[in-house]
Design an enzyme around this catalytic site. Sequence first.
Site: not given
Length: 342
Positions: A82, A184, A220
């Site tokens: 990620r 992220k 989210e």
Amino acid sequence: MEKKDIDWSNLGFGYHKTDKRYVSNYVNGAWDNGALTDDDTITMSECAGVLQYAQTCFEGLKAYTTEDGRIVTFRPDLNAARMYDSAKRLEMPAFPKERFVEAVEQVVKANAAYVPPYGSGATLYIRPYMFGISPVIGVKPAEDYQFRMFTTPVGPYFKGGAKPITIKVSDFDRAAPNGTGHIKAGLNYAMSLHAIVTAHQEGFDENMYLDPKTRTKVEETGGANFLFVTKDGKVVTPKSGSILPSITRRSLVYVAKEYLGLEAEEREVYFDEVKDFAECGLCGTAAVISPVGKIVDHGKEICFPSGMEEMGEITKKLYETLTGIQMGRIEAPEGWVHEIKL
Ligand SMILES: *Cc1c(COP(=O)(O)O)cnc(C)c1O
């Protein structure tokens, strides 16, 4: 190895300096060999890319002690992958995935005295991050980068049981449809601070963000993915290109299907459907699952049948199975539990 004298169960979620951290520099187009260091400070140009245009991304994972006394981390290869994707999206040189996992091993081993004992509920939080360090004034990617990884012991997420939380439907958006919601990046958090401070002032624990394009679908919260359970016991989690792909959520979907024999699907979830779900939880590394008891949409309350006292029944099974796998009480799927050999 003697453990540090720390009151593990009463630690909060804060920064507590440990002995060693890992640093690698990207200079002249290549990553150096990287090394552990005692130096917890960073010196950089006043014009560093990260300071001017927020060119930075990060990860978060935990090391902990299993029932049989081993120190392990959970699926660090997925954090490596990620972070690789985050770096690419921000025009940063990706840190090689195998080296990421090696850095996790080095930094946990070097700080093994800070890995909390089994049963304390505490963990050693690992924070990998990288940033543009060379001067940038015209808008472009930096030339040079630094990759770092430090650790900090953190206390149990739920002190005295997992009480369901109350969240609000936010009027702010978290991520644009073709933006950076799926990586992220620090920038996603910088712009969420006003929304979370506002929500807290209003007495809510978290924000539910909707899809910014139509404002009809669930995305989210600022730092956790949603997981719902239908009245007939099916696990449903929102699908969207602007949601951060939580490793916890992906693991829970697998656990639902393969360990609990439940149906589980990742699909678009309309906010209109939320009132019909039986249970709701937030998934992320920090808590694994935080139960949600109530969602408030501009004064209109959705109260889940699971109530404000306890986790929903299926949420609880998911939580117990995944934490059981992590702690070595339940057999893990191949490759999920990564032992740190001391
Ligand atoms: C990190 C993060 C999560 C949780 O991901 P995990 O891999 O489960 O820790 C969810 N949403 C956002 C926005 C995040 O940054």
